[in-house]
Design a protein around this motif. Structure first.
Motif, PDB file in Angstrom:
ATOM      1  N   HIS A 147       0.851  -1.192   0.000  1.00  0.00           N
ATOM      2  CA  HIS A 147       0.000   0.000   0.000  1.00  0.00           C
ATOM      3  C   HIS A 147       0.884   1.238   0.000  1.00  0.00           C
ATOM      4  O   HIS A 147       1.867   1.314   0.738  1.00  0.00           O
ATOM      5  N   ALA A 148       0.523   2.167  -0.821  1.00  0.00           N
ATOM      6  CA  ALA A 148       1.254   3.434  -0.838  1.00  0.00           C
ATOM      7  C   ALA A 148       1.114   4.111   0.518  1.00  0.00           C
ATOM      8  O   ALA A 148       0.029   4.165   1.093  1.00  0.00           O
ATOM      9  N   SER A 149       2.220   4.589   1.039  1.00  0.00           N
ATOM     10  CA  SER A 149       2.203   5.246   2.330  1.00  0.00           C
ATOM     11  C   SER A 149       1.735   6.689   2.158  1.00  0.00           C
ATOM     12  O   SER A 149       2.406   7.502   1.519  1.00  0.00           O
ATOM     13  N   ARG A 150       0.573   6.985   2.702  1.00  0.00           N
ATOM     14  CA  ARG A 150       0.022   8.342   2.610  1.00  0.00           C
ATOM     15  C   ARG A 150       0.216   9.061   3.941  1.00  0.00           C
ATOM     16  O   ARG A 150      -0.196   8.561   4.978  1.00  0.00           O
ATOM     17  N   ARG A 151       0.829  10.207   3.883  1.00  0.00           N
ATOM     18  CA  ARG A 151       0.897  11.011   5.101  1.00  0.00           C
ATOM     19  C   ARG A 151      -0.427  11.729   5.279  1.00  0.00           C
ATOM     20  O   ARG A 151      -1.050  12.155   4.297  1.00  0.00           O
ATOM     21  N   PRO A 152      -0.891  11.853   6.482  1.00  0.00           N
ATOM     22  CA  PRO A 152      -2.153  12.567   6.688  1.00  0.00           C
ATOM     23  C   PRO A 152      -2.023  14.024   6.304  1.00  0.00           C
ATOM     24  O   PRO A 152      -0.913  14.577   6.270  1.00  0.00           O
ATOM     25  N   PRO A 153      -3.121  14.674   5.979  1.00  0.00           N
ATOM     26  CA  PRO A 153      -3.060  16.109   5.641  1.00  0.00           C
ATOM     27  C   PRO A 153      -2.480  16.920   6.790  1.00  0.00           C
ATOM     28  O   PRO A 153      -2.569  16.532   7.957  1.00  0.00           O
ATOM     29  N   GLU A 154      -1.894  18.028   6.457  1.00  0.00           N
ATOM     30  CA  GLU A 154      -1.311  18.898   7.474  1.00  0.00           C
ATOM     31  C   GLU A 154      -2.401  19.426   8.410  1.00  0.00           C
ATOM     32  O   GLU A 154      -3.460  19.862   7.967  1.00  0.00           O
ATOM     33  N   VAL A 155      -2.110  19.382   9.685  1.00  0.00           N
ATOM     34  CA  VAL A 155      -2.997  19.959  10.687  1.00  0.00           C
ATOM     35  C   VAL A 155      -2.413  21.307  11.091  1.00  0.00           C
ATOM     36  O   VAL A 155      -1.237  21.376  11.473  1.00  0.00           O
ATOM     37  N   PRO A 156      -3.166  22.374  11.003  1.00  0.00           N
ATOM     38  CA  PRO A 156      -2.598  23.678  11.365  1.00  0.00           C
ATOM     39  C   PRO A 156      -2.189  23.706  12.826  1.00  0.00           C
ATOM     40  O   PRO A 156      -2.833  23.089  13.683  1.00  0.00           O
ATOM     41  N   ALA A 157      -1.121  24.413  13.104  1.00  0.00           N
ATOM     42  CA  ALA A 157      -0.657  24.516  14.489  1.00  0.00           C
ATOM     43  C   ALA A 157      -1.492  25.498  15.294  1.00  0.00           C
ATOM     44  O   ALA A 157      -1.589  25.398  16.521  1.00  0.00           O
ATOM     45  N   ASP A 158      -2.128  26.451  14.617  1.00  0.00           N
ATOM     46  CA  ASP A 158      -2.901  27.505  15.276  1.00  0.00           C
ATOM     47  C   ASP A 158      -4.030  27.890  14.322  1.00  0.00           C
ATOM     48  O   ASP A 158      -3.791  28.116  13.136  1.00  0.00           O
ATOM     49  N   LEU A 159      -5.239  27.948  14.831  1.00  0.00           N
ATOM     50  CA  LEU A 159      -6.361  28.330  13.984  1.00  0.00           C
ATOM     51  C   LEU A 159      -6.463  29.839  13.808  1.00  0.00           C
ATOM     52  O   LEU A 159      -7.366  30.322  13.113  1.00  0.00           O
ATOM     53  N   ALA A 160      -5.547  30.564  14.442  1.00  0.00           N
ATOM     54  CA  ALA A 160      -5.403  32.015  14.245  1.00  0.00           C
ATOM     55  C   ALA A 160      -6.657  32.793  14.610  1.00  0.00           C
ATOM     56  O   ALA A 160      -6.929  33.855  14.043  1.00  0.00           O
ATOM     57  N   ARG A 161      -7.404  32.284  15.562  1.00  0.00           N
ATOM     58  CA  ARG A 161      -8.547  33.048  16.056  1.00  0.00           C
ATOM     59  C   ARG A 161      -8.093  33.944  17.196  1.00  0.00           C
ATOM     60  O   ARG A 161      -7.124  33.633  17.881  1.00  0.00           O
ATOM     61  N   PRO A 162      -8.797  35.039  17.437  1.00  0.00           N
ATOM     62  CA  PRO A 162      -8.501  35.821  18.645  1.00  0.00           C
ATOM     63  C   PRO A 162      -8.698  34.944  19.882  1.00  0.00           C
ATOM     64  O   PRO A 162      -9.565  34.072  19.911  1.00  0.00           O
ATOM     65  N   ALA A 163      -7.867  35.173  20.878  1.00  0.00           N
ATOM     66  CA  ALA A 163      -8.002  34.399  22.109  1.00  0.00           C
ATOM     67  C   ALA A 163      -9.393  34.604  22.698  1.00  0.00           C
ATOM     68  O   ALA A 163      -9.916  35.728  22.709  1.00  0.00           O
ATOM     69  N   PRO A 164     -10.045  33.529  23.179  1.00  0.00           N
ATOM     70  CA  PRO A 164     -11.399  33.669  23.737  1.00  0.00           C
ATOM     71  C   PRO A 164     -11.420  34.620  24.925  1.00  0.00           C
ATOM     72  O   PRO A 164     -10.438  34.776  25.649  1.00  0.00           O
ATOM     73  N   THR A 165     -12.547  35.264  25.107  1.00  0.00           N
ATOM     74  CA  THR A 165     -12.781  36.109  26.274  1.00  0.00           C
ATOM     75  C   THR A 165     -13.994  35.572  27.017  1.00  0.00           C
ATOM     76  O   THR A 165     -14.655  34.641  26.574  1.00  0.00           O
ATOM     77  N   GLY A 166     -14.307  36.173  28.125  1.00  0.00           N
ATOM     78  CA  GLY A 166     -15.435  35.690  28.910  1.00  0.00           C
ATOM     79  C   GLY A 166     -15.070  34.386  29.608  1.00  0.00           C
ATOM     80  O   GLY A 166     -13.903  34.015  29.730  1.00  0.00           O
TER      81      GLY A 166
END
Length: 787
Positions: free
Chosen positions: A402-421
């Motif tokens: 079987h061809a070895s498939r690497r999984p898709p890249e997972v982002p390190a940060d979703l770049a959202r503003p830090a949550p508040t509240g």
């Protein structure tokens, strides 16, 4: 449900796998291979114990009798029934039989036959990750290896349905009858997902012996009834061809009734009798004694001794027919009656479990089986029917790469503003999964979540509504038009959430198999299992075994700790934080804030489905926490530095100009640490606050600094720099020893706070005070260090 009994052989039609002369030739070759497999498996153990030098004198061990009882079952399976797409889980003590078969198939070099239980050699039990020859399922922990093909069948179906390439094929499990005592077996059999798995075939080696004795009553009828009630096809393989022929003669029905009614110990004792003793004992007493005595009187000694041992699990034609009779529309169990140690001098002995043959016994066995004790690994002669059978089986079983498939890249940060509240880390889990479907859809498509009937209470509801529930076939959602139904239960083959019954062992069993698809079929999945954290202990052994077998997954324990306050001690976890540190092949995280949860979860997902990957355990909480307290930097570079620290194990949350004490806190206890630091400041004592996200990674860094591993060490210097060394107070909602090693980073005095008693119901303030982990408790021990 019907119960099928396959007990003797009748020639197949020309359209079958063999007939007439060809059938007889196949049987002759199979029986010759069976004898060679028996010899090789016995000799592998013999060499490890009697021949190989053993300077320490420590017991090597092995299970010649347990292997012998499986020889016929495995010979007929590998050399007659298996296809290249099938997978087999082999009972632990029969590993030498598997190695013998792999050797005959050309899958194991001869040099390894002398290395059973030697360092770097053949493992004590079948291991996917450590054995040098093909092993489909790691076994060794009783019951777990037996059930693994159930979860492997679901994982194959899921991977094939979503991405293709996983093919078809049966999933066999070869297990000992004693394994049916394990609760995990019955938890698995009754799971709602199992009855539709027609590719599953279990073969029970019914030798009716345990470690120390012959089991008085194996209750085979009851066991068959339990499988039948669960919707399984049941094939009862009790008697072989010789006994069947005797049963057909005058007095035969009396003999069958006598053996059927005979207790296991009495039957096993007959196997230790000479022919003369057998003629005396076998007829028994009563009205049937005479007909039985008349029936066996004309038999020569050899035929009589062979007949009493002629059980279905040692009859090659009966085994072949049983495999061919499997109904692929539902799971099948074959009860194959066997003799433990069949063909060996120890056969049927109550204490033969770990017994080893002597040199003289090995010489007699070699002569009887047509082999040579001085050349134990000799192959079949070139051009012989046996060699041809082995070559044909090897060709039939050769699996395409079987061809070895690497999984898709997972982002390190979703770049959202830090949550508040206010918010909690459990809520963050569901939000991150939903965000991934929008921001990284290729990676999200590989995620499969699993839960034991707790998806809504662990904040997976939004994800489940988005991706749907996996089912082999589409099922109607009868509550789709109910306006008050918030959870949309859409079951279809494209769903990405698998809902099992409540048994946690089933959940982690499936989790482990979903985590192996990258290595089995080249289709990496990103499996996440969610379970109440107190029950991680219940699931730990099978999950750990899945990691050992090469499964990579994320286990989320939530909610956790005594922070559950009103739930009381029954649902409050204490030991799980340290369990995460102690589990090999796994990184453990316990984030305090939603943004930490996002970063740690993304890092864990990025480590799945790859040869150098690992599993992860996230311990989450339902405690509402002020998210602004995370003080996430807004500058992109500073934010990235914070993220790197968080996923590496810890970050400095608060730095005082002149610290006299450092508070290292984890998870839900970070607010108490910050409050304690404020109170100490008001008393004129500066306190630094370190937020620990992974004690596991910090401990690895410390081990690496000591030269005991190759993990990175930079996080220790960043978070616990020598120039800011002060006495240390550690606190977490779990056992205090989890963080006790932090004092050794700079050899500082340390006081550890945590939970060491069963919890109490009550308000969170009262519960924290009860365990001494509130801000009062932190301030008090900090002052002890300062003053």
């Amino acid at each position: 449900m019907r119960s099928v009994t396959v007990v003797n052989w009748e020639p197949r039609s020309a359209g079958g796998k063999g007939s007439g002369v060809a059938r007889e030739a196949e049987l002759a070759a199979l029986e010759a291979v069976e004898r060679r497999v028996l010899w090789l498996s016995t000799a592998i153990i013999d060499h490890a114990n009697r021949v190989r030098p053993n300077p320490s004198g420590l017991k090597v061990g092995g299970h010649q009798a347990s292997s012998a009882s499986m020889t016929s079952i495995m010979t007929a399976l590998w050399f007659h029934a298996l296809t290249s797409e099938d997978r087999v889980s082999v009972k632990p003590h029969a590993s030498p039989v598997l190695h013998a078969i792999n050797y005959l198939l050309g899958e194991l070099d001869e040099s390894y036959l002398t290395t059973l239980r030697a360092f770097g050699g053949l493992q004590s039990y079948p291991s996917r990750s450590k054995d040098p020859d093909p092993v489909d399922y790691s076994t060794g922990s009783v019951g777990i290896g037996a059930t693994a093909p159930l979860w492997g069948a679901i994982a194959r179906r899921y991977a094939e349905g979503h991405f293709g390439g996983a093919g078809t094929g049966r999933q066999y499990s070869l297990l000992g009858d004693a394994e049916l005592d394990e609760g995990a077996i019955w938890e698995a059999i009754q799971d709602p997902m199992v009855p539709g798995l027609g590719e599953v075939v279990w073969v029970v080696d019914l030798n009716r012996q345990s470690l120390d004795r012959v089991v008085p009553g194996i209750a085979a009828e009851r066991l068959r009834g339990m499988f039948t009630a669960a919707g399984w096809q049941v094939i009862n393989l009790k008697y072989g061809q010789l006994l069947q022929e005797l049963f057909a003669r005058p007095g035969g029905e009396a003999l069958r009734a006598r053996i059927d009614a005979m207790g296991n110990p009495e039957y096993q004792r007959l196997l230790r009798c000479s022919a003369d003793e057998l003629r005396e004992r076998l007829p028994g007493t009563g009205s049937t004694a005479g007909p039985i005595a008349d029936l066996i009187a004309p038999l020569d000694d050899g035929s009589l001794l062979a007949a009493v041992r002629n059980l279905g699990g040692h009859d090659i034609p009966a085994l072949m027919d049983a495999y061919d009779a499997v109904d692929d529309t539902r799971p099948t169990v074959i009860f194959a009656y066997t003799v433990k140690g069949c063909g060996l001098p120890t056969e049927g002995h109550p204490q033969n479990h770990s017994s080893l043959l002597t040199g003289d016994q090995m010489k007699v066995l070699a002569d009887r089986l047509g082999t040579d004790l001085d050349r134990p690994w000799a192959a079949f002669g070139e051009g012989s029917p046996e060699a041809a059978l082995c070559a044909a089986a090897a060709e039939r079983l050769r699996r395409p790469g079987h061809a070895s498939r690497r999984p898709p890249e997972v982002p390190a940060d979703l770049a959202r503003p830090a949550p508040t509240g206010t918010g909690n880390t459990q809520q963050a889990l569901g939000r991150v999964l939903l965000d991934l479907t929008r921001r990284a859809p290729e990676a999200a498509a590989r995620i499969v979540t699993v839960s034991p009937d707790v998806s809504s209470s662990t904040n997976l509801g939004g994800w489940l509504n988005k991706v749907g529930v996996w089912s082999p076939t589409e099922r109607p959602n009868w509550f789709a038009d109910d306006a008050e139904t918030i959870l949309h239960w859409r079951e279809r083959p494209t769903g990405q959430h698998v809902e099992l019954g409540i048994a946690e062992t089933n959940l982690v069993g499936l989790l482990g198999e979903l985590g192996t698809t990258w290595s089995r079929w080249g289709q990496p999945l990103l499996p996440i299992g969610v379970v109440y954290d107190p029950f991680v202990n219940r699931a730990l052994e099978p999950w750990s075994f899945g990691i050992y077998a090469g499964g990579q997954s994320i286990l989320v324990g939530t909610p956790s700790g005594v922070t559950l306050a009103p739930e009381g001690g029954a649902h409050q976890s204490i030991t799980t934080p340290s369990l995460g540190i102690e589990q090999p092949g796994c990184v453990t995280y316990e984030p305090a804030f939603a943004i930490d949860t996002e970063w740690c979860l993304l890092a864990a997902l990025g480590n799945l489905g790859r040869p150098d990957g690992s599993s992860a355990y996230l311990r989450l909480s339902t405690r509402p926490v002020d998210q602004a307290a995370a003080a996430v930097p807004t500058d992109p570079a500073a934010r990235e530095r914070r993220r790197r620290h968080a996923v590496a194990g810890a970050y400095r949350l608060r730095q005082h100009e002149n610290p006299v004490v450092t508070i290292a806190a984890m998870g839900a206890l970070v607010p108490e640490a910050l409050a304690a630091a404020d109170r100490l400041a008001a008393l004129g004592h500066g306190a630094d606050v370190v937020c620990v996200t992974s004690p596991d990674l910090l401990f690895r860094a410390l081990q690496a600094r000591r030269g005991l591993s190759e993990d990175p060490t930079w996080i220790l210097d960043q978070v616990f720099p020598a120039e800011r060394t002060t006495p240390l107070v550690t606190v977490l909602d779990g056992h205090p020893h989890t963080l006790s090693f932090l004092g050794t980073i700079q050899n500082t005095p340390v006081t550890t706070l945590g939970v060491t008693r069963f919890g109490q119901s009550g308000a969170i303030e009262d519960v924290y005070r009860y365990h001494g982990i509130d801000s009062d408790g932190i301030v008090a021990v900090a002052l002890d260090h300062i003053e």
